[in-house]
Scaffold this active site. Structure first.
Site, PDB file in Angstrom:
ATOM      1  N   ASP A 202       0.859  -1.170   0.000  1.00  9.08           N
ATOM      2  CA  ASP A 202       0.000   0.000   0.000  1.00  9.08           C
ATOM      3  C   ASP A 202       0.909   1.238   0.000  1.00  9.08           C
ATOM      4  OD1 ASP A 202      -3.215   0.653   1.589  1.00  9.08           O
ATOM      5  OD2 ASP A 202      -2.107   1.719   0.021  1.00  9.08           O
TER       6      ASP A 202
HETATM    7  C1  GLC Z   1      -4.195   4.421  -0.414  1.00  8.22           C
HETATM    8  C2  GLC Z   1      -5.123   3.286  -0.049  1.00  8.22           C
HETATM    9  C3  GLC Z   1      -5.193   2.207  -1.093  1.00  8.22           C
HETATM   10  C4  GLC Z   1      -5.021   2.824  -2.467  1.00  8.22           C
HETATM   11  C5  GLC Z   1      -3.609   3.362  -2.555  1.00  8.22           C
HETATM   12  C6  GLC Z   1      -3.372   4.104  -3.875  1.00  8.22           C
HETATM   13  O1  GLC Z   1      -3.505   4.857   0.720  1.00  8.22           O
HETATM   14  O2  GLC Z   1      -4.925   2.652   1.196  1.00  8.22           O
HETATM   15  O3  GLC Z   1      -6.455   1.548  -0.943  1.00  8.22           O
HETATM   16  O4  GLC Z   1      -5.236   1.849  -3.471  1.00  8.22           O
HETATM   17  O5  GLC Z   1      -3.283   4.222  -1.469  1.00  8.22           O
HETATM   18  O6  GLC Z   1      -4.187   5.213  -3.960  1.00  8.22           O
END
Ligand code: GLC
Length: 747
Positions: free
Chosen positions: A288
């Site tokens: 993430d």
């Molecule tokens: C965010 C979220 C994730 C998302 C990623 C890219 O922090 O936790 O669900 O896909 O970053 O935006």
């Protein structure tokens, strides 16, 4: 006849062989062979580049790192993927840069397409309330069609986190509290995004996230710690991920939280033992946003180099935005702290998806301006969005005032901060377009299109969503006094539920409840619409109005879907995918709890089931709850037999009658209880449902078949087993009001 058959077989074999042959007669390489041929050419630095994902220079969904050499790194093959880059023009621009690198390895473009791209669908929690699996799959299919036409290869969805705490803002992204419903929806969304298979120009890679148990954060506080038994992890939180893996999801995303003391991003147990080991997952895992580097904050890594080592060795293949991989992995390999075989496995997984997407054959395959334009105003997509929006609406209360008989009212008052709202219907994780003011249908427009020409519409905002001003009350009260009936809109702004939006209070913000009291005090009938991304607490309003309609955040077609329901053109059929607490003090509250040694059968049992002395045990609205304009009557349960052996099945049957005055749909729900087990078992578990349509007066038989696989659970050794013994079975239109029967599983 035989000759023809033989001819067909021979012809098919020739076609098959030729497909495997190149024009020069050489055997066509398999994707694995093509991956290996590229891998062999790659330097260690180029391999590490594939394990690195950067955010684009135009928009961000997390804390950004200043990096003025972004484009230079793309050109030198140091970037394997970008996120938050959309549009045929921009994706083409960056892909052209990537093709200037030595090996010309194309980029993957990833995007959070959680509930639509150009056409915004109801938030996933609302879609879950439809219990309409084909409609949910169609929603993801439309999203994939639109975003793949905008140059994107990969959607960071479905989010499949089970959540039992509505203080956690990300409940809006998932399918609620139940593993069975959540698993079916996870599978449907993966199939919707990936369509007829990767490589089709309208298919995108899906991404099961956030792996794992992110929804169990302590206190419902986003990013917070998670600590639970492995048994609960396997029984409640992993099933939707397993369903996604079984459905062929292309990628996984790990999660921010630590799980039992180990950050999920560095969890070998989750990523190698379970995902890539037991489940034999062949795709790749992306971290993430920044979660690799955040292991320093967790106190698990001393620096980014150690974080990169821990994450990569644990099975995290691509580093989103933390720059730990790109800055340290090559040296870690040279120092022997990360084996080249581990790097090669990660890079193979990533390259394989790029081949499967057809990007090596045509890197610009999805960056096609004509196709993007063609998908930009697709009326079928709007129709699909309206269809599932109607099905997602949950009727929580109705004393008969709904559906509105349009001829009955000379004037309808529309009051509240969401009446003319446009973007606030889209919810979190949505996209704003320049024509939204005309494209998004407001509640006002939805009602306007449905009313008779003679009926007067009166409107007053009354108050803002989230401030203390009551300056608008007088006008709203005046409007109410001039109206035969009032439609009052209350709820949350689109950014009040979502990522990093945990709330300790889940009540209506601002002075909305005060406005409601003032309007209700006029004595006129009031229909309340609740626009929200999560379960809210609004007991006084719910107890003092004749009708409450939970409209979630329904997306681009919100107003028309709401209009159809209010005026009876669609009989509401939604059922809650999460329990609604009476107050925050009840949280966590969910239907599939354990009995405990002192099970309560009513609120008067004070020495039972850890009852509160100052509050009921039961939620305001239970899991699976939702009303219709008609009434459905259930017969007693009939069983094909009262006992069965492991190699047999048992049929569980009810008759359902539409006893009211409207045709409508009902979600007939089947729950099972294992009365005695080698570990304690929930008092109910959803094991099946059927969404049926009955004309008024019609009766139908609904039959479920139960076998031992429906009775399996994880014992204290984490074996997925069933055990002979007594079982209770329940069937009803929600998890509380059910018919009950019993059967025995014998050895
Ligand atoms: C965010 C979220 C994730 C998302 C990623 C890219 O922090 O936790 O669900 O896909 O970053 O935006």
């Amino acid at each position: 006849m035989k000759k023809n058959l033989l001819l067909i077989v021979v012809l098919a074999q020739c076609l098959f062989v030729s497909a495997q042959k190149l024009p020069d007669g050489k055997a066509r390489k398999t994707i694995d062979q093509r991956v290996d041929s590229v891998l062999k050419l790659m330097s260690l630095e180029e391999k590490v580049g594939q394990m690195n994902q950067y955010n684009g220079p135009w928009a961000a969904t997390g804390p950004l790192t200043n990096d003025n050499d972004l484009l230079g790194q793309i050109k030198s093959g140091k970037v394997g993927s970008m996120l938050n880059v959309t549009g045929a023009v921009r994706t083409k621009e960056l892909q052209e840069l990537a093709l200037q690198s030595r090996l010309k390895i194309p980029l993957l473009f990833g995007q959070d397409v959680i509930h639509g791209y150009r056409t915004i669908f109801p938030i996933p929690l609302a879609e879950a309330a439809s219990w309409d699996i084909p409609a949910i799959e169609r929603s993801a299919r439309v999203a994939a069609t639109e975003v793949s036409a905008a140059g994107v290869h990969w959607s960071f969805a479905p989010m499949v986190d089970i959540a039992r705490d509505p203080r956690w803002g990300r409940v809006m992204e998932g399918a609620g509290e139940d593993p069975y419903l959540g698993s079916l929806i996870a599978k449907a969304r993966v199939k919707g995004f990936q369509g007829r298979g990767l490589g089709q120009t309208d298919a995108v890679m899906a991404c099961a996230k956030h792996f794992a148990a992110y929804g169990a954060a302590v206190g419902g506080r986003d990013y917070n710690s998670v600590d639970m038994s492995l048994r609960q992890l396997h029984e409640v939180y992993l099933p939707p991920f397993k369903a996604a893996a079984e459905a062929g999801v292309a990628t996984f995303m790990n999660s921010f939280n630590d799980l039992n003391g180990i950050p999920a991003t560095a969890s070998t147990y989750l990523q190698r033992d379970i995902l890539k080991g037991q489940w034999k997952f062949k795709g790749f895992v992306v971290s993430d946003w920044g979660s690799v580097g955040e292991m320093i904050n967790h106190g698990y890594a001393k620096d980014n180099a150690e974080a990169a080592m821990q994450a990569t060795n644990a099975g995290s293949d691509m580093d989103m935005e933390s720059r730990s991989n790109i800055q340290h992995l090559a040296k870690l390999v040279k120092d022997g702290k990360v084996k080249m075989a581990v790097i090669d496995d990660a890079v193979r997984r990533i390259l394989k998806k790029k081949f499967e997407m057809g990007l090596f054959d045509d890197p610009f395959k999805y960056s096609n301006e004509a196709r993007e334009k063609a998908q930009w105003n697709n009326t079928d997509h709007l129709a699909a969005a309206k269809d599932i929006a109607k099905k997602s609406i949950v009727l929580l209360k109705n004393n008969g005032v709904l559906p509105l008989v349009k001829e009955k009212y000379k004037s309808i008052g529309l009051v509240g901060p969401f009446v003319t709202a446009k973007s606030d219907n889209l919810g979190f994780w949505s996209y704003d377009w320049p024509d939204d003011s005309t494209r998004i249908v407001s509640v006002f427009e939805g009602v306007l299109r449905k009313k008779t020409p003679e009926t007067k519409l009166l409107y007053a905002k009354g108050c803002n969503i989230n401030d203390t001003s009551t300056a608008g009350f007088a006008e709203a009260i005046a409007i109410a006094n001039q109206s035969d009936i009032i439609i009052l809109t209350v709820g949350e702004a689109r950014d009040m539920t979502g990522e990093a939006k945990s709330r300790s209070s889940i009540r209506l913000p601002g002075v909305q409840e005060e406005l409601a009291k003032a309007i209700i005090a006029t004595g006129k009938p009031v229909v309340v619409l609740v626009s929200a991304g999560r379960p809210l607490v609004f007991n006084w309003i719910a107890d003092n109005v004749p009708a409450v309609v939970y409209t979630w955040w329904l997306g681009t077609q919100a107003g028309d879907a709401i209009g159809d329901v209010l005026f009876g053109e669609y009989n509401p059929s939604g059922k809650l995918p999460m329990s609604f607490p009476l107050t925050e003090g009840q949280i966590p509250i969910y239907y599939n709890y354990y009995s405990t040694g002192r099970p309560a059968t009513s609120d008067s049992d004070r020495f039972y089931r850890s009852a509160y002395t100052d509050l009921s045990l039961y939620p305001k609205y239970p899991f699976g709850y939702g009303l219709s304009y008609t009434q459905f009557e259930y017969s007693d349960i009939r069983l094909s037999q009262t006992q069965f052996k492991p190699n047999e099945k048992i049929d569980v049957i009810v008759s359902v009658r539409n006893a009211g005055n409207y045709d409508g749909e009902e979600v007939v729900q089947l729950y099972v209880r294992d009365v005695t087990g080698s570990v304690v078992r929930p008092v109910k578990e959803l094991k099946g449902f059927r969404k049926i349509f009955l004309q008024k007066g019609e009766t139908t038989e609904v039959r479920f078949t139960i076998g031992v696989d429906d009775l399996r659970f994880y014992n204290d050794k984490l074996q997925y087993i069933y055990e002979p013994g007594e079982f209770r079975v329940f069937i009803g239109g929600n998890s509380r009001d059910v018919k009950e029967a019993g059967f025995t599983l014998i050895k």
